[in-house]
Write an enzyme that holds these catalytic residues in place. Structure first.
Site, PDB file in Angstrom:
ATOM      1  N   ASP A  63       0.856  -1.202   0.000  1.00 44.20           N
ATOM      2  CA  ASP A  63       0.000   0.000   0.000  1.00 44.20           C
ATOM      3  C   ASP A  63       0.892   1.251   0.000  1.00 44.20           C
ATOM      4  O   ASP A  63       0.684   2.179  -0.790  1.00 44.20           O
ATOM      5  CB  ASP A  63      -0.891   0.051   1.252  1.00 44.20           C
ATOM      6  CG  ASP A  63      -1.806  -1.151   1.408  1.00 44.20           C
ATOM      7  OD1 ASP A  63      -3.024  -0.971   1.478  1.00 44.20           O
ATOM      8  OD2 ASP A  63      -1.295  -2.288   1.461  1.00 44.20           O
ATOM      9  N   GLU A  76      -5.138   7.551   0.368  1.00 40.36           N
ATOM     10  CA  GLU A  76      -5.537   6.881   1.614  1.00 40.36           C
ATOM     11  C   GLU A  76      -4.429   6.868   2.666  1.00 40.36           C
ATOM     12  O   GLU A  76      -4.694   7.077   3.848  1.00 40.36           O
ATOM     13  CB  GLU A  76      -5.963   5.430   1.328  1.00 40.36           C
ATOM     14  CG  GLU A  76      -6.383   4.723   2.621  1.00 40.36           C
ATOM     15  CD  GLU A  76      -6.765   3.264   2.455  1.00 40.36           C
ATOM     16  OE1 GLU A  76      -6.784   2.749   1.321  1.00 40.36           O
ATOM     17  OE2 GLU A  76      -7.041   2.630   3.491  1.00 40.36           O
ATOM     18  N   ASP A 108      -6.461   5.344  -4.085  1.00 35.77           N
ATOM     19  CA  ASP A 108      -6.425   4.204  -3.167  1.00 35.77           C
ATOM     20  C   ASP A 108      -5.352   3.267  -3.723  1.00 35.77           C
ATOM     21  O   ASP A 108      -5.579   2.559  -4.712  1.00 35.77           O
ATOM     22  CB  ASP A 108      -7.796   3.511  -3.124  1.00 35.77           C
ATOM     23  CG  ASP A 108      -7.889   2.548  -1.959  1.00 35.77           C
ATOM     24  OD1 ASP A 108      -6.824   2.091  -1.483  1.00 35.77           O
ATOM     25  OD2 ASP A 108      -9.015   2.249  -1.522  1.00 35.77           O
ATOM     26  N   ILE A 119      -3.911   0.505  -2.692  1.00 38.11           N
ATOM     27  CA  ILE A 119      -4.416  -0.878  -2.719  1.00 38.11           C
ATOM     28  C   ILE A 119      -5.795  -0.820  -2.088  1.00 38.11           C
ATOM     29  O   ILE A 119      -5.939  -0.567  -0.895  1.00 38.11           O
ATOM     30  CB  ILE A 119      -3.555  -1.856  -1.889  1.00 38.11           C
ATOM     31  CG1 ILE A 119      -2.093  -1.834  -2.317  1.00 38.11           C
ATOM     32  CG2 ILE A 119      -4.161  -3.260  -1.946  1.00 38.11           C
ATOM     33  CD1 ILE A 119      -1.617  -2.946  -3.185  1.00 38.11           C
ATOM     34  N   ASP A 120      -6.798  -1.036  -2.900  1.00 34.80           N
ATOM     35  CA  ASP A 120      -8.160  -1.086  -2.380  1.00 34.80           C
ATOM     36  C   ASP A 120      -8.478  -2.566  -2.177  1.00 34.80           C
ATOM     37  O   ASP A 120      -8.224  -3.382  -3.069  1.00 34.80           O
ATOM     38  CB  ASP A 120      -9.114  -0.458  -3.401  1.00 34.80           C
ATOM     39  CG  ASP A 120     -10.553  -0.457  -2.922  1.00 34.80           C
ATOM     40  OD1 ASP A 120     -10.772  -0.382  -1.699  1.00 34.80           O
ATOM     41  OD2 ASP A 120     -11.449  -0.529  -3.777  1.00 34.80           O
ATOM     42  N   THR A 123      -7.314  -4.222   0.800  1.00 40.40           N
ATOM     43  CA  THR A 123      -6.041  -4.741   1.349  1.00 40.40           C
ATOM     44  C   THR A 123      -6.233  -6.151   1.917  1.00 40.40           C
ATOM     45  O   THR A 123      -5.350  -7.004   1.784  1.00 40.40           O
ATOM     46  CB  THR A 123      -5.500  -3.785   2.439  1.00 40.40           C
ATOM     47  OG1 THR A 123      -5.419  -2.484   1.870  1.00 40.40           O
ATOM     48  CG2 THR A 123      -4.117  -4.199   2.915  1.00 40.40           C
ATOM     49  N   ASP A 126     -12.551   5.241  -2.357  1.00 39.98           N
ATOM     50  CA  ASP A 126     -13.159   3.907  -2.485  1.00 39.98           C
ATOM     51  C   ASP A 126     -14.287   3.878  -3.509  1.00 39.98           C
ATOM     52  O   ASP A 126     -14.856   2.807  -3.768  1.00 39.98           O
ATOM     53  CB  ASP A 126     -13.697   3.430  -1.126  1.00 39.98           C
ATOM     54  CG  ASP A 126     -12.583   2.900  -0.222  1.00 39.98           C
ATOM     55  OD1 ASP A 126     -11.660   2.262  -0.752  1.00 39.98           O
ATOM     56  OD2 ASP A 126     -12.626   3.150   0.995  1.00 39.98           O
TER      57      ASP A 126
HETATM   58  N1  LIG Z   1     -16.233  -0.191   8.716  1.00 42.12           N
HETATM   59  C1  LIG Z   1     -16.180  -0.060   7.404  1.00 42.12           C
HETATM   60  N2  LIG Z   1     -17.306   0.076   6.693  1.00 42.12           N
HETATM   61  C2  LIG Z   1     -17.281   0.187   5.370  1.00 42.12           C
HETATM   62  N3  LIG Z   1     -16.138   0.198   4.650  1.00 42.12           N
HETATM   63  C3  LIG Z   1     -14.982   0.074   5.302  1.00 42.12           C
HETATM   64  C4  LIG Z   1     -14.935  -0.070   6.701  1.00 42.12           C
HETATM   65  N4  LIG Z   1     -13.646  -0.190   7.066  1.00 42.12           N
HETATM   66  C5  LIG Z   1     -12.920  -0.114   5.943  1.00 42.12           C
HETATM   67  N5  LIG Z   1     -13.718   0.051   4.886  1.00 42.12           N
HETATM   68  C6  LIG Z   1     -13.338   0.242   3.484  1.00 42.12           C
HETATM   69  O1  LIG Z   1     -13.673  -0.883   2.714  1.00 42.12           O
HETATM   70  C7  LIG Z   1     -12.703  -0.991   1.671  1.00 42.12           C
HETATM   71  C8  LIG Z   1     -12.699  -2.331   1.064  1.00 42.12           C
HETATM   72  O2  LIG Z   1     -13.989  -2.785   1.162  1.00 42.12           O
HETATM   73  P1  LIG Z   1     -14.734  -3.573   0.085  1.00 42.12           P
HETATM   74  O3  LIG Z   1     -16.132  -3.714   0.491  1.00 42.12           O
HETATM   75  O4  LIG Z   1     -14.507  -2.976  -1.250  1.00 42.12           O
HETATM   76  O5  LIG Z   1     -14.004  -4.947   0.095  1.00 42.12           O
HETATM   77  S1  LIG Z   1     -14.140  -6.027   1.207  1.00 42.12           S
HETATM   78  O6  LIG Z   1     -14.726  -7.157   0.581  1.00 42.12           O
HETATM   79  O7  LIG Z   1     -14.953  -5.525   2.295  1.00 42.12           O
HETATM   80  O8  LIG Z   1     -12.758  -6.245   1.622  1.00 42.12           O
HETATM   81  C9  LIG Z   1     -11.464  -0.670   2.394  1.00 42.12           C
HETATM   82  O9  LIG Z   1     -10.534  -0.226   1.467  1.00 42.12           O
HETATM   83  P2  LIG Z   1      -8.961  -0.455   1.720  1.00 42.12           P
HETATM   84  O10 LIG Z   1      -8.657   0.110   3.089  1.00 42.12           O
HETATM   85  O11 LIG Z   1      -8.391   0.372   0.626  1.00 42.12           O
HETATM   86  O12 LIG Z   1      -8.722  -1.892   1.581  1.00 42.12           O
HETATM   87  C10 LIG Z   1     -11.866   0.450   3.355  1.00 42.12           C
HETATM   88  O13 LIG Z   1     -11.665   1.721   2.827  1.00 42.12           O
HETATM   89 MG   LIG Z   2     -10.157   1.157  -0.307  1.00 43.95          MG
HETATM   90 MG   LIG Z   3      -6.508   1.029   0.356  1.00 48.48          MG
HETATM   91 MG   LIG Z   4      -7.083   0.657   3.919  1.00 50.68          MG
END
Ligand SMILES: Nc1ncnc2c1ncn2[C@@H]1O[C@H](COP(=O)(O)OS(=O)(=O)O)[C@@H](OP(=O)(O)O)[C@H]1O
Ligand SMILES: [Mg+2]
Ligand SMILES: [Mg+2]
Ligand SMILES: [Mg+2]
Length: 355
Positions: free
Chosen positions: A48, A71, A143, A145-146, A148, A292
């Site tokens: 990331d 991010e 982002d 790495i979306d 992660t 996101d």
């Molecule tokens: N509590 C909560 N509620 C909603 N969303 C949240 C929460 N916490 C994190 N995130 C964000 O979710 C991003 C990835 O979620 P996704 O739904 O796309 O993928 S996953 O299946 O849930 O992993 C994830 O992106 P990355 O951090 O870039 O991986 C977060 O930005």
């Molecule tokens: Mg993300």
């Molecule tokens: Mg990310």
């Molecule tokens: Mg993240």
């Protein structure tokens, strides 16, 4: 202002591709101490940080006046205790910046053998992602790495970059290293880049050769009751999956949902692998982040779809780093979207009256 120059698109594709190459090469070599837990308990890895360093470097060299809403930030990396992590990130970022991937890239983008940076340069480049966002002007949303958690599981993740001008997403680029090139051949070749420019449609490119390949136009097909299904999060903490189940049954959907991490969901929707991306808040007060949703929402709109919150209002990318109060996200083809919106409203009412 609409995007008239192709330069932003080319630069964004080059930057996302380099970050994708970095992320997939690092995956097999990740060791235990290369992941940190952030204050919100979510994971962040060397991939990331170094991917954000690479993309911010490219953007800083090509559009030095553009602010970036990214991010990650480098605060944890500056700690004394993070020296091993820091060195690894510098090594990975410089490897990605200096790699010989020139096809399609311009010499003025500062990529290639002489483009390595010092530790301090890379840390402050990561911190160029600290921009607060807002209603007016140009800004990039990144982002690195979306998904992660998906990345760590060896499943879906995405490198996501968008250009926002006066609160409107004008360009979206999403790299999905683990996504099959064709959903009909799930064990076939993997690695796609999705590109959307407002008013110019949505396209898919191969990750290994995005510049010399002809972009494939993608669009959302017409679904029947039998073929329609939901695309949803893998992580239960990220979206209210029990609500999705009720919406699916309200709509008479019989196909099981497809669960997938990251904005690969928007990409899958845009090319017709699934019919509805539904993401309802879990009720803990989490605010969705602009990085996101920015590129994914434009991709779906350019593929002929509609993206709104659960009230039917458009997502607002002009409120800062978040989308503001969380009303969830509904993304689907034009005709399906209004049906899902109605079903969401019905299920909300049912839930309210049964309380
Ligand atoms: N509590 C909560 N509620 C909603 N969303 C949240 C929460 N916490 C994190 N995130 C964000 O979710 C991003 C990835 O979620 P996704 O739904 O796309 O993928 S996953 O299946 O849930 O992993 C994830 O992106 P990355 O951090 O870039 O991986 C977060 O930005
Ligand atoms: Mg993300
Ligand atoms: Mg990310
Ligand atoms: Mg993240």
């Amino acid at each position: 202002m609409s995007l008239t120059s192709a330069a932003e698109k080319q630069v964004a594709v080059a930057a996302v591709r380099r970050a994708c190459v970095l992320a997939s090469s690092v995956f097999n070599k990740l060791v235990k101490n290369e992941t940190l837990t952030k204050d919100d308990k979510s994971p962040v890895t060397v991939a990331d940080y170094s991917a954000q360093a690479v993309i911010n470097t490219v953007l800083s060299r090509t559009f030095p006046d553009d602010p970036i809403v990214g991010e990650e930030d480098a605060a944890d990396l500056r700690l004394e205790s993070a020296s091993t992590l820091r060195s690894r990130i510098v090594e990975l970022a410089n490897e990605a910046l200096t790699a010989d991937l020139r096809a399609g890239e311009q010499p003025t983008w500062g990529l290639g053998p002489d483009s390595a940076q010092t530790v301090e340069e890379l840390l402050s480049t990561i911190d160029r992602g600290n921009y607060a966002g807002g209603r007016s002007g140009r800004m990039w949303a990144l982002d690195p790495i979306d998904g992660t958690k998906g990345f760590l599981r060896g499943e879906q993740y995405a490198v996501c970059l968008a250009l926002i001008i006066n609160s409107r997403v004008e360009l979206g680029v999403i790299g999905c290293p683990n996504l099959p090139v064709s959903a009909s051949d799930p064990s076939g070749p993997r690695g796609c880049i999705f590109v959307a420019v407002r008013g110019q449609g949505a396209h898919q490119l191969p990750l290994d050769d995005p510049f010399s390949s002809t972009p494939t136009p993608i669009s959302i097909p017409t679904f029947t009751q039998e073929t329609l299904n939901l695309l949803e999060s893998v992580e239960k903490a990220h979206a209210k999956l029990s609500f999705n189940e009720k919406v699916a049954s309200n709509l008479g959907i019989t196909r099981p949902p497809t669960r997938m991490d990251s904005q690969a969901k928007y990409c899958s929707l845009a090319r017709g692998d699934g019919g509805v991306y539904l993401r309802m808040p879990t009720g803990v007060g989490y605010k969705e982040k602009i990085w996101d949703h920015a590129p994914g929402s434009l991709l779906v709109e350019e593929a002929g779809g509609v993206v709104s919150d659960s009230r039917g209002e458009p997502l607002d990318f002009g409120l800062g780093r978040t989308l503001g109060e969380n009303f969830g996200v509904i993304a689907a083809g034009k005709h399906v979207h209004s049906k899902v919106l109605d079903a969401v409203k019905r299920v909300k009412e049912e839930e309210e009256t049964s309380q």
